[in-house]
Design an enzyme around this catalytic site. Sequence first.
Site, PDB file in Angstrom:
ATOM      1  N   TYR A  15      -0.833  -0.670  10.161  1.00  0.00           N
ATOM      2  CA  TYR A  15      -0.910  -0.887   8.709  1.00  0.00           C
ATOM      3  C   TYR A  15       0.286  -0.239   8.028  1.00  0.00           C
ATOM      4  CZ  TYR A  15      -3.138  -1.523   4.124  1.00  0.00           C
ATOM      5  OH  TYR A  15      -3.431  -1.905   2.828  1.00  0.00           O
ATOM      6  N   SER A  75       0.857  -1.182   0.000  1.00  0.00           N
ATOM      7  CA  SER A  75       0.000   0.000   0.000  1.00  0.00           C
ATOM      8  C   SER A  75       0.892   1.229   0.000  1.00  0.00           C
ATOM      9  CB  SER A  75      -0.867   0.018   1.259  1.00  0.00           C
ATOM     10  OG  SER A  75      -1.489   1.281   1.390  1.00  0.00           O
TER      11      SER A  75
HETATM   12  N1  LIG Z   1      -8.678  -2.021  -0.851  1.00  0.00           N
HETATM   13  C1  LIG Z   1      -7.770  -1.047  -0.901  1.00  0.00           C
HETATM   14  O1  LIG Z   1      -8.083   0.153  -1.074  1.00  0.00           O
HETATM   15  C2  LIG Z   1      -6.308  -1.380  -0.747  1.00  0.00           C
HETATM   16  C3  LIG Z   1      -5.389  -0.317  -0.813  1.00  0.00           C
HETATM   17  C4  LIG Z   1      -4.038  -0.586  -0.686  1.00  0.00           C
HETATM   18  C5  LIG Z   1      -3.620  -1.891  -0.526  1.00  0.00           C
HETATM   19  N2  LIG Z   1      -4.526  -2.912  -0.461  1.00  0.00           N
HETATM   20  C6  LIG Z   1      -3.999  -4.264  -0.281  1.00  0.00           C
HETATM   21  O2  LIG Z   1      -4.570  -5.132  -1.241  1.00  0.00           O
HETATM   22  C7  LIG Z   1      -4.626  -6.469  -0.716  1.00  0.00           C
HETATM   23  C8  LIG Z   1      -6.025  -7.023  -0.903  1.00  0.00           C
HETATM   24  O3  LIG Z   1      -6.919  -6.197  -0.172  1.00  0.00           O
HETATM   25  P1  LIG Z   1      -8.499  -6.188  -0.388  1.00  0.00           P
HETATM   26  O4  LIG Z   1      -8.914  -4.771  -0.446  1.00  0.00           O
HETATM   27  O5  LIG Z   1      -8.892  -7.127  -1.466  1.00  0.00           O
HETATM   28  O6  LIG Z   1      -8.949  -6.743   1.052  1.00  0.00           O
HETATM   29  P2  LIG Z   1     -10.090  -7.773   1.497  1.00  0.00           P
HETATM   30  O7  LIG Z   1     -11.257  -7.713   0.603  1.00  0.00           O
HETATM   31  O8  LIG Z   1     -10.260  -7.512   2.956  1.00  0.00           O
HETATM   32  O9  LIG Z   1      -9.379  -9.197   1.276  1.00  0.00           O
HETATM   33  C9  LIG Z   1      -8.287  -9.560   2.053  1.00  0.00           C
HETATM   34  C10 LIG Z   1      -7.885 -10.974   1.682  1.00  0.00           C
HETATM   35  O10 LIG Z   1      -6.759 -11.347   2.499  1.00  0.00           O
HETATM   36  C11 LIG Z   1      -7.062 -12.601   3.108  1.00  0.00           C
HETATM   37  N3  LIG Z   1      -6.371 -12.770   4.385  1.00  0.00           N
HETATM   38  C12 LIG Z   1      -6.399 -11.959   5.463  1.00  0.00           C
HETATM   39  N4  LIG Z   1      -5.678 -12.475   6.464  1.00  0.00           N
HETATM   40  C13 LIG Z   1      -5.164 -13.659   6.002  1.00  0.00           C
HETATM   41  C14 LIG Z   1      -4.337 -14.659   6.555  1.00  0.00           C
HETATM   42  N5  LIG Z   1      -3.875 -14.568   7.812  1.00  0.00           N
HETATM   43  N6  LIG Z   1      -4.015 -15.731   5.808  1.00  0.00           N
HETATM   44  C15 LIG Z   1      -4.491 -15.845   4.543  1.00  0.00           C
HETATM   45  N7  LIG Z   1      -5.285 -14.945   3.948  1.00  0.00           N
HETATM   46  C16 LIG Z   1      -5.616 -13.849   4.681  1.00  0.00           C
HETATM   47  C17 LIG Z   1      -8.567 -12.560   3.296  1.00  0.00           C
HETATM   48  O11 LIG Z   1      -9.034 -13.876   3.539  1.00  0.00           O
HETATM   49  P3  LIG Z   1     -10.241 -14.204   4.590  1.00  0.00           P
HETATM   50  O12 LIG Z   1     -11.506 -14.075   3.807  1.00  0.00           O
HETATM   51  O13 LIG Z   1      -9.936 -15.588   5.040  1.00  0.00           O
HETATM   52  O14 LIG Z   1     -10.143 -13.184   5.692  1.00  0.00           O
HETATM   53  C18 LIG Z   1      -8.993 -11.996   1.961  1.00  0.00           C
HETATM   54  O15 LIG Z   1      -8.953 -12.985   0.977  1.00  0.00           O
HETATM   55  C19 LIG Z   1      -4.190  -6.364   0.748  1.00  0.00           C
HETATM   56  O16 LIG Z   1      -2.835  -6.727   0.863  1.00  0.00           O
HETATM   57  C20 LIG Z   1      -4.371  -4.887   1.054  1.00  0.00           C
HETATM   58  O17 LIG Z   1      -3.533  -4.442   2.103  1.00  0.00           O
HETATM   59  C21 LIG Z   1      -5.852  -2.678  -0.567  1.00  0.00           C
END
Ligand SMILES: NC(=O)c1ccc[n+]([C@@H]2O[C@H](COP(=O)([O-])OP(=O)(O)OC[C@H]3O[C@@H](n4cnc5c(N)ncnc54)[C@H](OP(=O)(O)O)[C@@H]3O)[C@@H](O)[C@H]2O)c1
Length: 220
Positions: free
Chosen positions: A142, A126
């Site tokens: 974070y 991020s």
């Molecule tokens: N959304 C944004 O604006 C944004 C911005 C910057 C960076 N990101 C990054 O993008 C990535 C994806 O984010 P997202 O927005 O798609 O989030 P999300 O919808 O909350 O999905 C997070 C994913 O990570 C998995 N996860 C969490 N803890 C885990 C663990 N201990 N072991 C295995 N899997 C785990 C979750 O699985 P479960 O269903 O099992 O919890 C889910 O599949 C992340 O790294 C996040 O930091 C997102």
Amino acid sequence: MPTVVITGANRGIGLELARLCKQRGDQVIAICRHGSPALKDLEIRVEEHIDVTEQPALDQLRERLSGVSIDILINNAGILTDESLTNFSADRVRRQFEVNALGPLSVTIALLANLRPGSKVALITSRMGSIADNTSGGRYGYRMSKAALNAAGASLAYDLAEHKIAVAILHPGFVRTEMTNGSGLIDADEAAANLLARIDDLSIRSTGTFWHADGQVLPW
Ligand SMILES: NC(=O)c1ccc[n+]([C@@H]2O[C@H](COP(=O)([O-])OP(=O)(O)OC[C@H]3O[C@@H](n4cnc5c(N)ncnc54)[C@H](OP(=O)(O)O)[C@@H]3O)[C@@H](O)[C@H]2O)c1
């Protein structure tokens, strides 16, 4: 047919990455703790019960993927909690370190034997992990965990260059997912398309770059 392995593929950006890779003809292996109906609908290989913070699970993953040559490993799984000076929890900070920083590094190490010259490793970080870009404070766990992931990415880029494996450190944008409670500037499918474009562009010459998925290079 390239083989793409994606963590956190049951929902959010990871699910859309899996969908897009499948659509373009890649062989996709979805890694998750628990599958979801949407992931099942994709009819791709799913490896469940993999928590990226649990070494026994990662040992199992290594065994399950033994002999699979991975072209693209996307470390996408992550969590976000909110710590401020008045609402602080060292446990929550620690957990974000475990999932966001140690998790991707441990998954990459577990699957090193599956990578070949020409393989690519993507770390979904991020811009909140950028120290130079921090203009609003807060989000201690974070920010710290993603800064640590970026540091790991820089080392991985050096260490894997001699094996001709390139590493991308990628910010997906502000994306409407469960992590953001549905707020954001773009949907997960657009973020996935942008991320894949950066991964496709990645080469050993650009290894270790910290990119916004829209193509701009971000400051550390
Ligand atoms: N959304 C944004 O604006 C944004 C911005 C910057 C960076 N990101 C990054 O993008 C990535 C994806 O984010 P997202 O927005 O798609 O989030 P999300 O919808 O909350 O999905 C997070 C994913 O990570 C998995 N996860 C969490 N803890 C885990 C663990 N201990 N072991 C295995 N899997 C785990 C979750 O699985 P479960 O269903 O099992 O919890 C889910 O599949 C992340 O790294 C996040 O930091 C997102």
